[in-house]
Write an enzyme that holds these catalytic residues in place. Structure first.
Site, PDB file in Angstrom:
ATOM      1  N   LYS A 193      -6.995 -13.092  -1.439  1.00  0.00           N
ATOM      2  CA  LYS A 193      -8.123 -12.776  -0.567  1.00  0.00           C
ATOM      3  C   LYS A 193      -8.484 -14.039   0.207  1.00  0.00           C
ATOM      4  O   LYS A 193      -8.909 -15.034  -0.386  1.00  0.00           O
ATOM      5  CB  LYS A 193      -9.323 -12.297  -1.392  1.00  0.00           C
ATOM      6  CG  LYS A 193      -9.119 -10.929  -2.038  1.00  0.00           C
ATOM      7  CD  LYS A 193     -10.302 -10.568  -2.917  1.00  0.00           C
ATOM      8  CE  LYS A 193     -10.208  -9.133  -3.425  1.00  0.00           C
ATOM      9  NZ  LYS A 193     -11.298  -8.820  -4.393  1.00  0.00           N
TER      10      LYS A 193
ATOM     11  N   GLU B  48     -14.540   1.429   0.463  1.00  0.00           N
ATOM     12  CA  GLU B  48     -13.170   1.188   0.910  1.00  0.00           C
ATOM     13  C   GLU B  48     -12.463   2.461   1.366  1.00  0.00           C
ATOM     14  O   GLU B  48     -11.246   2.492   1.522  1.00  0.00           O
ATOM     15  CB  GLU B  48     -12.391   0.485  -0.197  1.00  0.00           C
ATOM     16  CG  GLU B  48     -13.018  -0.857  -0.541  1.00  0.00           C
ATOM     17  CD  GLU B  48     -12.258  -1.644  -1.582  1.00  0.00           C
ATOM     18  OE1 GLU B  48     -11.296  -1.105  -2.155  1.00  0.00           O
ATOM     19  OE2 GLU B  48     -12.628  -2.806  -1.822  1.00  0.00           O
TER      20      GLU B  48
END
Length: 427
Positions: free
Chosen positions: A337, A205
């Site tokens: 999400k 990330e």
């Protein structure tokens, strides 16, 4: 009517070099929407099913040609000719076509790609930016970013058990200035790590992934970076953690291998409470195993008034599970999400349910991302107030931040940045 006249699914690659699904939807007017879906590394057991081919000799079994075929055959036949502006009806059609509780037949990755692409095409047809199409005239709040600047756990090959160490810029007047703050802290941290001879390689990330001796040492180093960049920890910049505790919960214990600890739920609650007392931590995500609801209850009672407690693997963007959590007083926030649930309509329902209960909703990326920036538009369109989309490196993360900059510019004087007030669940 914005009739759907063509649908094309294809296999592309995500930021980890693994296949994922992309979809183009063409409308009668010639307008097109394109969307690509993300994929997670640490996943909740009750997430909607991401359909993979399982063919060992191709992409190590991670191909998505079956999901793509479903888009190009069954799904295409079912939604061809439907009005793209009728998102709820279209998503209902997809759900009925799949016919399972967890989207395991068609694949949540196939369904989400179509759901998103249809929305993008409809927004283009309406002449509206996507955030405005989602939220109407009330969409004007930029989200506070939780910026993952140190990676551990399943997102990095290092000694840290906690998966994400994040900075949260809160004192700035605009999103643009908050983003600048985050970038400056990121570069200050890189210099500190480099001066110590530590790794400045980045994880999935975009955050650094060095070997710290403990979580405490990592947090202390981040405080030094905040100060080095010219900001005040606890005032200008707060901290946030994603424990991803389900990843290190084994045999009824929270096993912090990097620190040689095996802790009960009560002991791990004490551990997190000690960190929250020592550091300006405003948010802790997945502080307990997804199935340890007693532990979650204990954690919520202990820290729920001073720290945002975010359920990710716990709630998996699912309104049924979130409703149960709200009724039992578990956590005070939900991570959103889009690929955990598989359609935009269900995603928006989870956000609205959280807000009605006084929970916050944090819009989130996945560790396997693409250049698709839809979550930035969702964050503004739904006035979510918070977004979690990685570090200040890797274009798959920066694409979301850049889209938020464009949205803020488009909004002009009516744009707002909530800062600390984004944490309205804390009293």
């Amino acid at each position: 009517m914005s009739a759907i006249v063509d649908i094309i699914g294809r296999e592309i690659l995500d930021s980890r070099g693994n296949p994922t699904v992309e979809c183009d939807v063409l409308l009668e007017s010639g307008t097109m929407g394109r969307a690509a879906v993300p994929s997670g590394a640490s996943t909740g057991s009750r997430e909607a099913i991401e359909l993979r081919d399982g063919e060992a000799g191709r992409y190590n079994g991670k191909g998505v040609l079956k999901a793509v075929e479903h888009i190009n055959t069954e799904i295409s036949e079912a939604i061809m000719g439907l009005d793209a502006s009728e998102q709820a009806f279209l998503d209902k059609t997809l759900l009925e076509l799949d016919g399972t509780d967890n989207k395991s037949r068609l694949g949540a990755n196939a369904m989400l790609a179509v759901s998103m692409a249809v929305a993008k095409a409809a927004a283009e047809e309406a002449g509206l930016p996507l955030y405005r199409y989602f939220g109407g005239s009330g969409a004007m709040q930029l989200p506070v970013p939780m910026m993952n600047i140190v990676n551990g756990g399943a997102h990095a090959n290092n000694s840290l058990d906690i998966q994400e160490f994040m900075i949260v810029p809160v004192s700035q007047p605009t999103f643009r200035e908050a983003l600048r703050c985050g970038a400056e802290v990121f570069h200050a941290l890189k210099k500190i790590l480099s001066d110590r001879g530590m790794s400045t390689a980045v994880g999935d990330e975009g955050g650094f992934a060095p070997n710290f001796g403990s979580n405490d040492e990592c947090l202390s180093t981040i405080l030094q970076a905040i100060e080095k960049a010219g900001y005040r920890a606890g005032e200008d910049v707060l901290l946030a953690l994603d424990c991803a505790a389900s990843e290190f919960y084994h045999d009824g214990k929270y096993q912090l291998a990097g620190e040689g600890l095996q802790l009960s739920s009560a002991e791990f609650t004490d551990y997190l409470a000690t960190l929250a007392d020592k550091f300006p931590i405003v948010s802790i995500e997945d502080g307990m195993h997804e199935g340890d609801w007693d532990g979650w209850k204990l954690l919520t009672e202990r820290l729920g008034k001073k720290v945002q407690l975010v359920g990710d693997d716990l709630f998996v963007t699912n309104t049924r599970i979130l409703k149960e959590g709200i009724e039992k007083g578990i956590a005070n926030s939900i991570l959103i999400k889009i690929n955990q649930i598989g359609t935009l309509t269900e995603t928006f329902a989870a956000i609205e349910m959280a807000k009605r209960a006084g929970y916050t909703a944090v819009i989130s990326h996945r560790s396997g991302e693409t250049e698709d920036s839809t979550i930035a538009d969702i964050a503004v369109g739904l006035n979510a107030g918070q977004i979690k989309t990685g570090s200040l490196s890797r274009s798959d993360r920066i694409s979301k931040y850049n889209q938020l900059l464009r949205i803020e510019e488009d909004l002009g004087d009516i744009a707002s940045y909530p800062g600390k007030s984004a944490f309205y669940n804390l009293r």
